[in-house]
Design a protein around this motif. Structure first.
Motif, mmCIF file in Angstrom:
data_model
loop_
_atom_site.group_PDB
_atom_site.id
_atom_site.type_symbol
_atom_site.label_atom_id
_atom_site.label_comp_id
_atom_site.label_asym_id
_atom_site.label_seq_id
_atom_site.Cartn_x
_atom_site.Cartn_y
_atom_site.Cartn_z
ATOM 1 N N VAL A 201 41.219 32.383 50.283
ATOM 2 C CA VAL A 201 40.709 33.687 50.715
ATOM 3 C C VAL A 201 41.842 34.552 51.256
ATOM 4 O O VAL A 201 41.987 35.727 50.894
ATOM 5 C CB VAL A 201 39.600 33.505 51.765
ATOM 6 N N LYS A 202 42.665 33.992 52.097
ATOM 7 C CA LYS A 202 43.772 34.752 52.694
ATOM 8 C C LYS A 202 44.808 35.136 51.651
ATOM 9 O O LYS A 202 45.336 36.266 51.661
ATOM 10 C CB LYS A 202 44.427 33.919 53.804
ATOM 11 N N VAL A 203 45.095 34.233 50.729
ATOM 12 C CA VAL A 203 46.095 34.519 49.699
ATOM 13 C C VAL A 203 45.634 35.661 48.798
ATOM 14 O O VAL A 203 46.406 36.569 48.458
ATOM 15 C CB VAL A 203 46.380 33.247 48.875
ATOM 16 N N LEU A 204 44.353 35.655 48.415
ATOM 17 C CA LEU A 204 43.846 36.714 47.550
ATOM 18 C C LEU A 204 43.728 38.039 48.295
ATOM 19 O O LEU A 204 43.976 39.103 47.724
ATOM 20 C CB LEU A 204 42.482 36.318 46.979
ATOM 21 N N ALA A 205 43.334 37.978 49.572
ATOM 22 C CA ALA A 205 43.181 39.215 50.335
ATOM 23 C C ALA A 205 44.527 39.874 50.625
ATOM 24 O O ALA A 205 44.629 41.108 50.634
ATOM 25 C CB ALA A 205 42.437 38.930 51.640
ATOM 26 N N ASP A 206 45.560 39.078 50.850
ATOM 27 C CA ASP A 206 46.870 39.625 51.183
ATOM 28 C C ASP A 206 47.760 39.836 49.970
ATOM 29 O O ASP A 206 48.777 40.526 50.073
ATOM 30 C CB ASP A 206 47.591 38.697 52.168
ATOM 31 N N GLY A 207 47.403 39.249 48.832
ATOM 32 C CA GLY A 207 48.245 39.338 47.652
ATOM 33 C C GLY A 207 47.899 40.515 46.767
ATOM 34 O O GLY A 207 47.114 41.395 47.139
ATOM 35 N N PRO A 208 48.479 40.553 45.570
ATOM 36 C CA PRO A 208 48.197 41.644 44.637
ATOM 37 C C PRO A 208 46.768 41.576 44.119
ATOM 38 O O PRO A 208 46.078 40.557 44.252
ATOM 39 C CB PRO A 208 49.214 41.411 43.509
ATOM 40 N N VAL A 209 46.321 42.667 43.519
ATOM 41 C CA VAL A 209 44.957 42.740 42.995
ATOM 42 C C VAL A 209 44.890 41.946 41.691
ATOM 43 O O VAL A 209 45.530 42.300 40.698
ATOM 44 C CB VAL A 209 44.537 44.201 42.760
ATOM 45 N N VAL A 210 44.141 40.867 41.702
ATOM 46 C CA VAL A 210 43.949 40.039 40.517
ATOM 47 C C VAL A 210 42.462 39.736 40.384
ATOM 48 O O VAL A 210 41.691 39.850 41.349
ATOM 49 C CB VAL A 210 44.753 38.726 40.614
ATOM 50 N N GLU A 211 42.075 39.342 39.191
ATOM 51 C CA GLU A 211 40.699 38.937 38.935
ATOM 52 C C GLU A 211 40.666 37.433 38.695
ATOM 53 O O GLU A 211 41.394 36.918 37.839
ATOM 54 C CB GLU A 211 40.136 39.678 37.721
ATOM 55 N N VAL A 212 39.821 36.752 39.455
ATOM 56 C CA VAL A 212 39.704 35.302 39.357
ATOM 57 C C VAL A 212 38.256 34.968 39.022
ATOM 58 O O VAL A 212 37.331 35.372 39.747
ATOM 59 C CB VAL A 212 40.123 34.613 40.670
ATOM 60 N N LEU A 213 38.041 34.246 37.940
ATOM 61 C CA LEU A 213 36.712 33.846 37.514
ATOM 62 C C LEU A 213 36.392 32.475 38.093
ATOM 63 O O LEU A 213 37.246 31.586 38.139
ATOM 64 C CB LEU A 213 36.627 33.798 35.986
ATOM 65 N N ALA A 214 35.148 32.302 38.533
ATOM 66 C CA ALA A 214 34.715 31.045 39.133
ATOM 67 C C ALA A 214 33.242 30.815 38.801
ATOM 68 O O ALA A 214 32.521 31.747 38.398
ATOM 69 C CB ALA A 214 34.925 31.050 40.647
ATOM 70 N N ASP A 215 32.786 29.581 38.980
ATOM 71 C CA ASP A 215 31.386 29.272 38.714
ATOM 72 C C ASP A 215 30.550 29.505 39.965
ATOM 73 O O ASP A 215 31.028 30.029 40.977
ATOM 74 C CB ASP A 215 31.240 27.840 38.196
ATOM 75 N N ALA A 216 29.284 29.078 39.900
ATOM 76 C CA ALA A 216 28.358 29.346 41.001
ATOM 77 C C ALA A 216 28.728 28.612 42.279
ATOM 78 O O ALA A 216 28.233 28.964 43.355
ATOM 79 C CB ALA A 216 26.935 28.962 40.582
ATOM 80 N N GLY A 217 29.584 27.603 42.185
ATOM 81 C CA GLY A 217 29.981 26.881 43.385
ATOM 82 C C GLY A 217 30.847 27.699 44.326
ATOM 83 O O GLY A 217 31.050 27.298 45.475
ATOM 84 N N TYR A 218 31.351 28.835 43.860
ATOM 85 C CA TYR A 218 32.211 29.692 44.688
ATOM 86 C C TYR A 218 31.535 31.019 45.034
ATOM 87 O O TYR A 218 32.226 31.980 45.382
ATOM 88 C CB TYR A 218 33.524 29.965 43.952
ATOM 89 N N GLN A 219 30.204 31.079 44.923
ATOM 90 C CA GLN A 219 29.502 32.301 45.289
ATOM 91 C C GLN A 219 29.699 32.605 46.773
ATOM 92 O O GLN A 219 29.503 31.754 47.623
ATOM 93 C CB GLN A 219 28.012 32.162 44.976
ATOM 94 N N GLY A 220 30.101 33.824 47.052
ATOM 95 C CA GLY A 220 30.388 34.229 48.414
ATOM 96 C C GLY A 220 31.844 34.578 48.629
ATOM 97 O O GLY A 220 32.181 35.302 49.572
ATOM 98 N N LEU A 221 32.723 34.065 47.763
ATOM 99 C CA LEU A 221 34.144 34.384 47.904
ATOM 100 C C LEU A 221 34.444 35.817 47.475
ATOM 101 O O LEU A 221 35.430 36.394 47.915
ATOM 102 C CB LEU A 221 34.999 33.418 47.078
ATOM 103 N N GLY A 222 33.597 36.380 46.609
ATOM 104 C CA GLY A 222 33.836 37.743 46.173
ATOM 105 C C GLY A 222 33.774 38.734 47.314
ATOM 106 O O GLY A 222 34.602 39.649 47.415
ATOM 107 N N ALA A 223 32.817 38.558 48.221
ATOM 108 C CA ALA A 223 32.702 39.457 49.367
ATOM 109 C C ALA A 223 33.837 39.254 50.355
ATOM 110 O O ALA A 223 34.234 40.200 51.058
ATOM 111 C CB ALA A 223 31.352 39.246 50.061
ATOM 112 N N ARG A 224 34.383 38.051 50.416
ATOM 113 C CA ARG A 224 35.467 37.765 51.356
ATOM 114 C C ARG A 224 36.819 38.216 50.830
ATOM 115 O O ARG A 224 37.771 38.358 51.609
ATOM 116 C CB ARG A 224 35.504 36.264 51.654
ATOM 117 N N THR A 225 36.936 38.428 49.528
ATOM 118 C CA THR A 225 38.226 38.766 48.924
ATOM 119 C C THR A 225 38.228 40.158 48.301
ATOM 120 O O THR A 225 39.116 40.462 47.490
ATOM 121 C CB THR A 225 38.586 37.731 47.846
ATOM 122 N N GLY A 226 37.280 40.997 48.653
ATOM 123 C CA GLY A 226 37.260 42.351 48.097
ATOM 124 C C GLY A 226 36.918 42.405 46.627
ATOM 125 O O GLY A 226 37.388 43.304 45.921
#
Length: 269
Positions: A201-226
């Motif tokens: 979460v911290k790496v994605l929030a502080d790093g460059p804008v990238v798109e990361v695809l994930a399955d349903a097991g990671y639902q909720g990370l989208g709101a935490r990482t913008g």
């Protein structure tokens, strides 16, 4: 120890190690000196009671130690089986894998000549610089049941596979090329919790804008990482259905009698 013919057959067969002979040769040339340096440093760190060169010689040379580790990582072969295969004691295989695995882990993932990724931050920076889409997922490897009396023994039970396992998080690009594999931990941890513990979460929030695809097991990370982590939408249960849909469902239930009650009434008449 295995003979030269058996060693050559293992190196040639990609089904056994999962690597080509060229890659194995690179590992031997790169990791071999590191292992020898650590081994000599360990000997020099304690008082010497024998002359230099005295004592028992290694029955398992570094090449065989590397091959045993690769076979163990690819097929999950037990140390007992590898000990019989390489003609040494089980403790020798255990010590060899414990020495070689950290060296392979610190080596990182080579994605191009001169480009090697070792941390999540480096992976995110690479994806941002190249404009690629990343894919994350958790993978589980079955392990032997921990010994009775071991602390946190139940943490190795996977809720998904209902067996003892360890879990790692893997990051690849859109072409499926491996970019990062995290250290393994007990499989009872959820995928999203494991990702948070790794600092994703911290790496994605502080790093460059990238798109990361994930399955349903990671639902909720989208709101935490913008919105950087894209997951499938939540399943819509009946209790969460819209009002109009719920009314239609109730009306159809009243108009259509249950088949079981109709059949029982017919049987009574």
């Amino acid at each position: 120890m295995v003979g030269n013919r058996a060693r050559a057959a293992i190196i040639r067969s990609r089904q056994i190690t999962g690597l080509t002979p060229e890659v194995i040769a690179e590992l031997i040339a790169e990791v071999g000196p590191l292992w020898h340096e650590r081994h000599q440093a360990g000997l020099a760190s304690r008082p010497r009671s024998r002359a230099v060169g005295a004592g028992a010689k290694h029955k398992l040379v570094f090449i065989d130690r590397l091959l045993a580790t690769l076979v163990h990582l690819r097929h999950g072969a037990t140390h007992d089986v590898l000990a019989c295969w390489f003609g040494v004691d089980r403790s020798t295989i255990t010590r060899a894998i414990g020495e070689v695995r950290p060296l392979l882990a610190t080596r990182g993932c080579t994605i191009a000549p001169g480009i090697r990724l070792r941390t999540l931050a480096e992976v995110v920076d690479h994806l941002g610089a190249s404009g690629q889409t990343g894919i994350i997922d958790g993978t589980e490897v079955r392990v032997r049941r921990p010994a009775a009396g071991r602390k946190d023994r139940e943490k190795f039970i996977s809720g998904k596979k209902k067996q003892n396992a360890v879990k790692s998080m893997v990051v690849t690009d859109a072409d499926g090329r491996l970019l990062f594999c995290s250290p393994a931990q007990p499989a009872s941890c959820a995928d999203i919790t494991h990702a948070r513990q790794l600092g994703l979460v911290k790496v994605l929030a502080d790093g460059p804008v990238v798109e990361v695809l994930a399955d349903a097991g990671y639902q909720g990370l989208g709101a935490r990482t913008g919105g950087r982590v894209v997951t499938p939408p939540h399943r819509k249960f009946k209790k969460d259905a819209p009002t109009g849909t719920r009314r239609c469902m109730n009306a159809s239930a009243k108009l259509t009698p249950p088949a079981a009650s109709g059949s029982s009434t017919a049987s009574r008449t």
